[in-house]
Structure formats: C-alpha cells, structure tokens
Enzyme design. Structure first.
Site, mmCIF file in Angstrom:
data_model
loop_
_atom_site.group_PDB
_atom_site.id
_atom_site.type_symbol
_atom_site.label_atom_id
_atom_site.label_comp_id
_atom_site.label_asym_id
_atom_site.label_seq_id
_atom_site.Cartn_x
_atom_site.Cartn_y
_atom_site.Cartn_z
ATOM 1 N N ASP A 390 1.050 -1.570 -0.125
ATOM 2 C CA ASP A 390 -0.559 0.174 0.183
ATOM 3 C C ASP A 390 0.486 1.241 0.099
ATOM 4 O O ASP A 390 2.069 1.400 -0.273
ATOM 5 C CB ASP A 390 -0.909 -0.028 1.365
ATOM 6 C CG ASP A 390 0.243 0.170 2.641
ATOM 7 O OD1 ASP A 390 0.021 0.658 3.513
ATOM 8 O OD2 ASP A 390 0.919 -1.257 3.160
ATOM 9 N N HIS A 732 1.777 -9.318 -3.112
ATOM 10 C CA HIS A 732 0.587 -8.657 -2.681
ATOM 11 C C HIS A 732 1.080 -6.802 -2.905
ATOM 12 O O HIS A 732 1.439 -6.712 -2.243
ATOM 13 C CB HIS A 732 -0.473 -8.703 -0.845
ATOM 14 C CG HIS A 732 -1.234 -7.405 -1.001
ATOM 15 N ND1 HIS A 732 -2.662 -7.961 -1.474
ATOM 16 C CD2 HIS A 732 -1.121 -6.536 -0.342
ATOM 17 C CE1 HIS A 732 -3.162 -6.885 -1.232
ATOM 18 N NE2 HIS A 732 -2.183 -6.080 -0.194
ATOM 19 N N ASP A 783 0.783 -18.575 -3.953
ATOM 20 C CA ASP A 783 0.897 -17.189 -4.286
ATOM 21 C C ASP A 783 -0.269 -16.219 -5.166
ATOM 22 O O ASP A 783 -0.434 -16.919 -6.283
ATOM 23 C CB ASP A 783 1.937 -17.819 -5.404
ATOM 24 C CG ASP A 783 2.840 -16.618 -6.322
ATOM 25 O OD1 ASP A 783 2.708 -15.624 -6.085
ATOM 26 O OD2 ASP A 783 3.559 -17.027 -6.824
ATOM 27 N N GLU A 792 1.677 -10.512 1.162
ATOM 28 C CA GLU A 792 2.337 -9.451 1.123
ATOM 29 C C GLU A 792 3.789 -9.219 1.192
ATOM 30 O O GLU A 792 4.710 -9.978 1.690
ATOM 31 C CB GLU A 792 1.384 -8.725 2.823
ATOM 32 C CG GLU A 792 1.877 -7.307 2.967
ATOM 33 C CD GLU A 792 1.233 -6.572 3.223
ATOM 34 O OE1 GLU A 792 0.807 -5.889 3.434
ATOM 35 O OE2 GLU A 792 1.576 -7.090 4.694
#
Length: 900
Positions: A390, A732, A783, A792
C-alpha cells in the site's frame, strides 16, 4: 504492512487453489482436469467443492462482512453495511465479486445466478471495469427487455425469497479487464438507505456468465503441477558449506540417492537419514546430506524410490550477490516522492516498472485521535519508503527497516567488506556522489523520519506514528494516481524511540561523509529520547487499521533500552549507558518475543520487539564496553543462535523457526504473519554468532535459513521472486499488479513475501476451501496478489533478506560479494566485476581464521583503553615473546650439545 483489515479485503482465483493443492499433496498425486461449459467466463459456478475462488468478498471500511462456503452455496453475512451514514461511501462498501473477466463488444452474453437473503432488502449487480466508472451491464438489463438507462435502480428482494435470474445482453463496448460485482452495503449518494440490515445472510448459487458468441475468453483451466519429491534450495549451494535436502518418504529405512549433473552423470551417491513425522508440515520425511560434493555445477537429486528434486546449482557468490543488490533495489522502487527511472531498476521489465513520482508533495492532516490534541493542521511528509503493498509510511516499521540496513553497512565496515556498498555499487540516482550507496538509500528514509517530528508545543521532539491514506486503496493503482486524502496519526512513544535509535545510529555512520547531517540526526535523536521520557506511555492502539496498518505497541521498555544504547555507542555519554543498564533488555538476545502484537513468537526481534537490536549494535561496537559486558553480549547472542540451531536440527526442513501463539487477539498456534521474516531474522542472529566465534556451525545455520526461504520447504516454493526454479510471482502490491491487470508491471526480482500464516486472515485464502486450524502451518500459503495475509511484501522483510543475502555472499565462499552487473545486465559506474575478497590458499584461510580469532579476543579490552596503548602492549608482548623464544631455543641447543 501488518495485520491490515483492508478496504479491499479480497479473495479469488481457482487456479491458485489448484496450484496450492498440488504443492501440498505428495509427489505423484494427480488432479482431474477442470471442465467448463463452452463460453463459460467464470472460474466457479456452483461452489459444490467447497471452494469460492475466484468469487470473493470485498469490504470498504466501515463495511464488514463474513462468509462461509458450505453445502454448495456461498453465504455472505452483513456484519456492518457501511455507507455514508456510518462514515463510509455507499452500497459498494460491501461487495461480492468475480474478477479476471474479458468482455468483447458485439458479443452476446447470458447471465444467470440465484440469490436468497435472510432479510428483505435490495442489491445492485453490474459487469464493468475495476475502477467502477464503466459498466457494460447492470441489474435486469436484457436484450429485448429493459435497456441500460432504465435499470439503474437496485433490485428489490424479499425475506427468504430466492431470485433466479437468467438474462442475455449484448456488450456495446470491450473491456480487457472486467469484473462482475454485487453491491450489498449501506446508503450513500446513489443508494437511498441500506441494501440489507446488519446480520443478514445472503446465499449465492448457480452463478454463470456465458459468452454465446465465442469461447475464446473462457476462464482458463489451471496448470496442474506436483511439488518435487525432494525439496532443495532451488538457487545455489556452496562448495565448502553444508548441503542438505528433504526427501518425502514414510520409509523407516534409509533411501539411496544420487546427485546427477547436467550431463546425466552421477557425481555423488549416498543414503538418506529417516527423520519421521515433521509436525510443522505434517509430512513424513528423510534428510539428504550431500555436503561432501564440492564441485561447481548444475545438479538434481534422484532417489531410488523415484523421487526427484528440481535443478539447483553448486557455485560461488555471484548468484547471492545478485540477490543482494536486487533485494536492496526493492527500496529504490518503493520510494515515495520521486520518479522511479528505468535506468535504476536492477531486474524485471524496467520500462514497465518505471513510474511517475507518488505523492510528490505529501501533505497529510494531523488527526485528533487517541486522546491527542497537541498539534493540528497539516504537515509535509514527502519522501520515505512505502511500507508494503500500500502507500502507507510508518515510523516504527520504517525505523526497524532503516536500522537493519544501517546495521548491514556498519557490519560490513566492522568486518572489512564495506566496498560492497561503496559509491557506484548500487543502481541509484545518487550513486556518483562519493557516499556509500547503501547509506544513500537509508538517508531517503532517515530524512523522512525527521519530517515526522513534532516541531512545537508540549510534545516537541516526539515523532508522529504514521502517515497513510484515509481509507484503503484497491489493487492496481500507481502511487501517482492515488488521490486519497492523506492523514497523520498522533505521536507515540514507540515511534519517538525509533527516531532516537535510528538517528543515533545514523549519526555515527554519516559523520565522515556529511557532518552536518550527522549532527542533525544526533540532535533529533537526543531530543526524541528526552521527549519519550517526558511522555513514556503514549501508545498506538493494537487494532486501528483503517487505511493503514495498526503497528500498535503498548510496551516500549525494549525501545527505551534500544534508543539508550544507540545513543551511548554514538556519544559515549555514560548517562545513556546507565539508563540502559537498568532495563531488563540490557545486553539480552531474546529467544521468544512477547511485545507489540506478539505473544510468544519464536524470534529475537521484530518491529515491535527491538531490545535485541541494541545488543547487536553493542556487539559491533565492543570497544565501547568493558570486558564483562562484552562477554555477556557474546553469550547472549550465542545462546540464542544455539536455540535456533537446535530448531533446525529438529525440523524436517531445517528451518530455524517454529510454531507459536498467532497474535494477541488469536490464541491458536501455528506460523504467524510474516513467518519468513522470522526465519531470516533468526538467521541474522546465527550470522552474528559466526562473526563473533568463527565457528562454522553458525555459518551453516544461517545459510540453512536461506535454504528454507529459497525452496527447501513444504510448499516447494522459493519465496523470493526471480530466484529459483519455482519462485513466487505475485506478491501483494498495489503497483506490481500484472496478475489482475496486464497494464501494470510484474514484481521485480528479489522480493520476499511474508510466507505461511496459520491465521489465514484474508478472504482469498479462506475462499480456497481451506479451514483455519486444518492446514499444517508450513502449508498455509498461496501465491496470489489477493492473498495479503500470506503474500504481502514489506520493507522490514526485504531488509532482513538483503542483510542475510549480503552475509551469505560474503562469508560462504572465498571470493566474497561480487560487485558486478545487475540481473538485467545494467551496470553502475564500476565497469569491471570486483569482489570483496581475494581467493585464498588453504594456508591463507587458516591464517585468516587465526587473525580473526585474535581480533575478537583483542576487542574484549576495556572501553577505557586507548588504541595506541593496545598497539604498544601488543608490540611489547611480541618482543618479549620473541626474546623468550630465542632464549628457549638457545638453552635447548646448549643442552643437546652437552648431551643432557
């Protein structure tokens, strides 16, 4: 980022489930091929096999849902509808959706589904793009029926009514990346009242989207694969180091094996050692040891029972050197506030990975929360590293990552291989400024931390805890396109002590390169330490994760010890030493962690448990401590390393890690979030034990942790992108989102994911059909980009990987780290390959070892002794020893001459 409840909490992809199933089943297991109706665009239709993927729920805070897949239905429970009246947005705060679709203009489609709610309400369903601003079909729109513009209103449905929908439509435009979504949430600009009240259960079944025109875009069948019967490090073993693999076998007797080179010649033979049941993987295994094979080459292993390994290499440091620089390049690619240029990208498709600057002027509003009102308005938080997938930036995790990288450089200086990080060794915009490149990269974060300081008032000198988006953003967004409001959370004691520790550490590393910056860092560190003492109990809550990870910590005794010792090492001020000496973490190296979100984690340090970091800094700066302290430091580190060696010896896959309580709010046991990082962190402790003792057991132990990460594990994965014959591909990450949108890049090489996580917090993993507590800890992994609880990537995990890669490349062979071209062939200004060691003969190796042991002994001298005095004493002792030796030889010769 840690323990986030995403605004895009997602689950999807049947393909990932089948691949994962193949990974955890014994070699030889076969799967029946998936079948689908011609033209079927969906990967899951009837949920009969207990799998929901690629259907998944999505929450935008405060929207919250739960779900279960049972008896052939996917049941969604509305916990909180969200919506504008509750601080959310609209009906899409709660969604049920399927991505990975392609819609073609002019094609005719048949839409079918069944929906049954336990309470009356309404819903909105549509097929469109991922951003939600293009719709191809919605609600009851149909060819020959209601048209597009007359079907904007939600569909009403009664309590326990089963609505069976079967309509056709013709697409009037094409979408290469599309989704089918059901909006089930709260009120807002486009929705009058909630769709369903909290507590409503909504059942979905018999979902279908058929392209009646063509089957060219049918949902693809998954590639079926088997995990290898022999699990190895898939990347590289070293000629003179331990080499072990794991054989899947329930035989109680040894199994013969052969190591075969790439020409088909058998070069080594042996027998496995039965291990038995491996608890963490639920596998029956043997251990294969081929340490005596010391010839460079490409090999694989075959056992007499038919089991085979993947190919691997035995070789030098070049591969690990490449991994080192790729793993460090992760930080450049995740910088905030600067354009990421293709010229400085070390691997992957550099043209795709390059991007515009994210948040080039990052103004964030200070939130009045956690009982704080000491400052207000907005501050400039431009710069730093994005924490994870993020766009959040967190002082505590940023500080931990920064410390690891600064420690990596300080370790290299201590042991004489700092030229591996010298100017022009890394691909960076700053790599011709005369400053070591590793320090250049760390400065990007250190300067950002200085911007997070409260500049006035009662809390002056403290550090704000974190900065991030007001709400979670979705996958498939470039940082430059993230226009979400930015917020800053109040200052905390933990963040402030991170600033103090890292600032003090930075000051001593920068003093010879930029004394002004060093002074700035040290002043900030001193001020932060005093501010933390003034406000010793300002904590971040453990559970606040709207728009950013919580990073809560309600025990900062470890941070106080860490900061005090870093300040003492840099300044020599005994007051800091005295404060640290009164702390329970003083010169300790924990073997179990119980702070932050941890309860009894198997490890020595993490972002919420930093006491052990102080001990590592003390080990590097032993001249600052007296002899007794130095002995305590070494004993603590070696004791922890011995514990991790013992874990390796008692694990079927040789991993220096084990099960523990999952979290402060989950009493179940297993592998915790980010388990891979504890493997690498624990390996760092063993690396320090080797550097302090020169005992090969610890070197092999540290490399054993790398073996697990690079493929010797129950999932048969290398958990690092681009390294290994079966490496992960889809961590991620908002920008490295090619798996869900071809217009985004794939992740570069050298990215380590969090790995197996028994908590299985994300709906993607839950939607696979797995049940929490039923999957062995080491096999709780998929995965997929949507599987954020296991896949992540974060700065602290990659910092740990980079540290271990650098150590391994340096110490495992005689050549040391190879400073050369990067993975994609790009070079820095160093035109020729260089190494941090020269090749040694056997005699030279012995001499080097003796010299190192002598150096270690010398470093235990009192912190009050001067360098000149040491030299004088050593020289004097040498002269006396020579004289004594000559007298001895003379007397012996005389005795012999006299016949005595």
């Amino acid at each position: 980022m840690k323990k986030k409840k995403t605004a895009c909490r997602v689950v999807s992809a049947l393909a990932a489930v089948v691949v994962a199933a193949g990974a955890v089943c014994p070699a030889g297991t076969q799967f029946a091929p998936l079948t689908a109706d011609a033209g079927q665009q969906l990967g899951q239709t009837d949920f009969e096999n207990g799998v929901g993927l690629p259907w998944h729920i999505v929450e935008s805070a405060p929207g919250e849902m739960d779900f279960k897949i049972d008896k052939g239905t996917y049941t969604v429970t509305i916990v909180n509808p969200g919506g504008a009246s509750r601080g959310g947005e609209d009906r899409w705060d709660c969604q049920f959706r399927h991505r990975g679709l392609k819609i073609v203009s002019g094609h005719k489609y048949k839409v079918s589904y069944e929906i049954t709610p336990s309470e009356s309400g309404k819903y909105y369903t549509k097929i469109g793009n991922l951003d939600g601003d293009v719709e191809i079909w919605h609600n009851m729109m149909a060819d020959g029926g209601p048209d597009f513009n007359s079907t904007w209103d939600c569909i009403q449905i009664g309590k326990n009514e089963t609505k069976k929908v079967d309509v056709t439509f013709t697409a009037d435009k094409s979408l290469d990346v599309a989704e089918w979504a059901f909006h089930l949430g709260g009120d807002g600009q486009y929705t009058n009242g909630d769709c369903f009240p909290a507590g409503t259960e909504i059942k979905f079944d018999n979902m279908s989207l058929i392209d009646l025109t063509s089957d060219d875009n049918d949902y693809p069948e998954a590639d079926v694969w088997e995990r290898a019967g022999i699990l190895t490090n898939q990347v590289c073993y070293f000629p003179d180091r331990a080499k072990k693999a794991t054989l899947l076998s329930d035989s109680s007797k040894p199994v013969k094996f052969e190591v075969i080179d790439d020409s088909g010649k058998t070069v080594f033979e042996g027998k496995s050692t039965p291990f038995g049941h491996d608890k963490d993987s639920d596998d029956e295994v043997h251990v294969i040891d081929f340490t005596d094979l010391d010839k460079d080459g490409t090999y694989h292993i075959e056992a007499e029972d038919g089991s085979e390994s993947r190919d691997f290499v035995i070789g030098g440091s070049d591969i690990y050197s490449s991994l080192l620089y790729d793993s460090l390049n992760y930080f450049y690619q995740n910088r905030s506030g600067i354009e990421i240029e293709s010229d400085f990208i070390s691997s992957g498709d550099a043209s795709e990975l390059a991007r515009a600057a994210g948040h080039p002027k990052d103004m964030a509003e200070i939130e009045q929360t956690w009982g704080y009102s000491g400052s207000s308005g907005s501050i400039d938080v431009t710069g730093g590293w994005y924490d994870a997938g993020d766009h959040g930036k967190y002082v505590v995790n940023g500080g931990f990552s920064l410390w690891l990288m600064q420690n990596q450089y300080e370790t290299a200086v201590k042991y004489g291989f700092d030229k591996a990080y010298a100017d022009s060794t890394m691909l960076l915009p700053e790599n011709t400024n005369g400053v070591p490149d590793l320090l250049d990269e760390t400065r990007w974060e250190m300067e950002w931390m200085l911007k997070m300081i409260v500049d006035s008032g009662d809390y002056k000198g403290m550090a704000y805890h974190k900065a991030h988006d007001e709400k979670w953003t979705a996958l498939g967004i470039a940082p430059a396109d993230d226009d979400m409001k930015r917020i800053v959370k109040p200052p905390t004691t933990a963040a402030t002590l991170n600033l103090a520790a890292c600032g003090a550490q930075a000051a001593r590393l920068w003093k010879d390169y930029d004394s002004d910056f060093a002074d700035q860092c040290l002043e900030a560190a001193k001020n932060a330490f005093e501010a933390a003492k003034k406000h010793p109990d300002m904590y971040a809550p453990l559970d606040e994760s709207i728009g950013g990870g919580a990073y809560g910590d309600t025990d900062v005794e470890d941070e106080f010890c860490w900061a005090a010792l870093e300040l003492f090492i840099t300044t020599g001020d005994e007051d800091y030493y005295d404060e640290a000496a009164e702390n329970k973490f003083f010169l300790d190296m924990p073997q179990s962690l119980g702070g932050g979100e941890s309860v009894d984690t198997v490890g020595s340090f993490d972002w919420g448990n930093t006491g052990g970091l102080a001990t590592l800094s003390a080990a590097l700066n032993s001249e600052k401590f007296d002899k007794g302290d130095v002995e305590i430091i070494q004993e603590a580190i070696v004791s922890a390393a011995d514990h991790f060696i013992s874990l390796e010896e008692n694990q079927g896959y040789g991993v220096p890690y084990g099960q523990s309580t999952l979290s402060y709010n989950d009493s179940d046991e297993g592998y915790i979030w980010g388990s891979n990082s504890f493997v690498t962190d624990n390996a760092i402790v063993m690396a320090y034990a080797y550097l302090l003792t020169n005992e090969d057991t610890y070197l092999d132990g540290a490399i054993g942790g790398m073996d697990y990460i690079l493929g010797r594990n129950a999932m048969d994965y290398s958990y690092v992108t681009g390294y290994g014959t079966h490496a992960i591909e889809y961590p991620h990450h908002r920008y490295w989102a090619k798996q869900i949108d071809e217009t985004f890049p794939k992740a570069p090489n050298g990215v380590m994911c969090g790995g197996p996580n028994s908590g299985m917090q994300d709906p993607w993993v839950q939607g696979s059909g797995w049940k929490k507590g039923e999957i062995p800890p080491q096999k709780c992994y998929l995965d997929n980009i949507e599987a954020w609880s296991v896949n992540e990537c974060t700065i602290n995990w990659n910092a740990s990987l980079a540290w271990l890669a650098g150590f391994t490349a340096q110490e495992a062979t005689d050549e040391g780290i190879v400073v050369t071209a990067h993975t994609n062939g790009k070079k820095t200004d160093k035109d020729e390959a260089a190494t941090t060691k020269s090749k040694k003969t056997k005699t030279e190796k012995t001499t080097a070892k003796t010299t190192k042991e002598k150096k270690t002994t010398e470093e235990k001298d009192s912190k009050d002794s001067s360098g000149l005095l040491k030299i004088g004493l050593i020289a004097g002792a040498a002269v006396i020893a020579l004289i004594s030796l000559e007298l001895f030889i003379y007397k012996m010769a005389k005795l012999k001459k006299n016949g005595k």
